[in-house]
Design an enzyme around this catalytic site. Sequence first.
Site, PDB file in Angstrom:
ATOM      1  N   GLY A   1       3.710  10.453  11.024  1.00  0.00           N
ATOM      2  CA  GLY A   1       4.305   9.887  12.526  1.00  0.00           C
ATOM      3  C   GLY A   1       5.332   8.868  12.263  1.00  0.00           C
TER       4      GLY A   1
ATOM      5  CE  LYS B   1      -6.726   0.421  -0.051  1.00  0.00           C
ATOM      6  NZ  LYS B   1      -7.180  -0.721  -0.280  1.00  0.00           N
TER       7      LYS B   1
ATOM      8  N   GLY C   1       0.278  -0.655   5.798  1.00  0.00           N
ATOM      9  CA  GLY C   1       0.649   0.065   6.700  1.00  0.00           C
ATOM     10  C   GLY C   1      -0.119  -0.106   8.198  1.00  0.00           C
TER      11      GLY C   1
ATOM     12  CG  ASP D   1      -2.163  -0.805   0.965  1.00  0.00           C
ATOM     13  OD1 ASP D   1      -2.497  -1.449  -0.102  1.00  0.00           O
ATOM     14  OD2 ASP D   1      -2.702  -1.131   2.194  1.00  0.00           O
TER      15      ASP D   1
ATOM     16  CG  MET E   1      -8.276   7.043   6.828  1.00  0.00           C
ATOM     17  SD  MET E   1      -9.123   5.562   6.170  1.00  0.00           S
ATOM     18  CE  MET E   1      -9.529   4.579   7.470  1.00  0.00           C
TER      19      MET E   1
HETATM   20  N1  SAH Z   1      -3.749   0.090   9.016  1.00  0.00           N
HETATM   21  C1  SAH Z   1      -3.244   1.322   9.385  1.00  0.00           C
HETATM   22  C2  SAH Z   1      -4.486   2.393   9.200  1.00  0.00           C
HETATM   23  C3  SAH Z   1      -4.735   2.540   7.504  1.00  0.00           C
HETATM   24  S1  SAH Z   1      -5.687   3.896   7.434  1.00  0.00           S
HETATM   25  C4  SAH Z   1      -2.852   1.205  10.770  1.00  0.00           C
HETATM   26  O1  SAH Z   1      -2.975   0.356  11.373  1.00  0.00           O
HETATM   27  O2  SAH Z   1      -2.233   2.298  11.253  1.00  0.00           O
HETATM   28  C5  SAH Z   1      -4.796   5.185   6.959  1.00  0.00           C
HETATM   29  C6  SAH Z   1      -4.752   6.190   8.339  1.00  0.00           C
HETATM   30  O3  SAH Z   1      -3.818   5.859   9.152  1.00  0.00           O
HETATM   31  C7  SAH Z   1      -4.542   7.757   7.606  1.00  0.00           C
HETATM   32  O4  SAH Z   1      -5.486   8.409   7.210  1.00  0.00           O
HETATM   33  C8  SAH Z   1      -3.996   8.005   9.049  1.00  0.00           C
HETATM   34  O5  SAH Z   1      -4.986   8.484   9.510  1.00  0.00           O
HETATM   35  C9  SAH Z   1      -3.220   7.004   9.762  1.00  0.00           C
HETATM   36  N2  SAH Z   1      -1.964   6.861   9.554  1.00  0.00           N
HETATM   37  C10 SAH Z   1      -1.447   5.705   9.160  1.00  0.00           C
HETATM   38  N3  SAH Z   1       0.070   5.955   9.012  1.00  0.00           N
HETATM   39  C11 SAH Z   1       0.224   7.268   9.808  1.00  0.00           C
HETATM   40  C12 SAH Z   1       1.164   7.970  10.303  1.00  0.00           C
HETATM   41  N4  SAH Z   1       2.545   7.600   9.821  1.00  0.00           N
HETATM   42  N5  SAH Z   1       1.078   9.312  10.689  1.00  0.00           N
HETATM   43  C13 SAH Z   1       0.073   9.773  10.924  1.00  0.00           C
HETATM   44  N6  SAH Z   1      -1.202   9.002  10.615  1.00  0.00           N
HETATM   45  C14 SAH Z   1      -0.939   7.972  10.000  1.00  0.00           C
END
Ligand code: SAH
Length: 270
Positions: A212, A69, A100, A47, A183
């Site tokens: 982050g 995406k 992620g 992703d 999100m």
């Molecule tokens: N599965 C992922 C979330 C995916 S949804 C998890 O467990 O973290 C994607 C959302 O995750 C983004 O819109 C944001 O709100 C958050 N996100 C993911 N990585 C991030 C980061 N490094 N810093 C800030 N927000 C993050």
Amino acid sequence: MPQGNSARDVMPAVGKVVLVGAGPGDPDLLTVKAAKAIEAADVIVYDRLVSPQILDLAPRGAALISVGKAPRNHSMPQSEINALLVRLALGGRHVIRLKGGDPFIFGRGGEEALELAKHKIPFEVIPGVTSAQGCAAAAGVPLTHRGLATSVRYITGHCREDMDLDYDWKGLADPDTTLAVYMGRATAPLICERLAEHGLAGDTPVLIVARGTTKDEWRCLTRLDALESKVAELEFDGPVLFVIGKVAGLARELGGMDAHQGEKSPALTA
Ligand code: SAH
């Protein structure tokens, strides 16, 4: 035993899919198990939020397929991602599905797992540090803390087109609960309005984090009644996470953030 030439003889053995959490960004926050899985990959389907340093762990020769995406800009619809995973595994490939954070927290990993189960494809899940945990820890914010928060709720601010966020706002507006909002950038005004309507105080601290745990991390400590304008002023694109609740205020003492409400910490704005 006579060797037939049936289709069965030429079909490759079914492969396997490993749903792997890549953590919030810092490659050092990968689990050992995730790193080992990536290092042994044959194909990696990844992703947008997976950092390049993590993809660098893939062996030379591994196929890297991006299905990245962004909200409202899906480069590959989920149904096609599901079909791709099934096709690769049925072709005998050992697939790493890299996502992620944690694959099962707003990562649609559950939908992919269901599709694999439907096709009787073996799969495994390797959890990752979800971004709420990674971002909060990096800012010195405990998501629960005695006297400040007895629970934490992970919620998504993303809603389907033309749909309202249909939540139990009264429950979410609990001052003793930490809200980690994923999100939420586009719906920040709605989230602030609903929480305020249901009684969450305007001075409730809010931590906003972008990228982050990476070297480009950006943070801001603000309060609920200023969140909407802070988000409107952001000068960059990309996802952000909100941590809403009294615990976010600990970013001052434990994360060295500026004590002035709403201001960016100078150390973090370079
Ligand atoms: N599965 C992922 C979330 C995916 S949804 C998890 O467990 O973290 C994607 C959302 O995750 C983004 O819109 C944001 O709100 C958050 N996100 C993911 N990585 C991030 C980061 N490094 N810093 C800030 N927000 C993050």
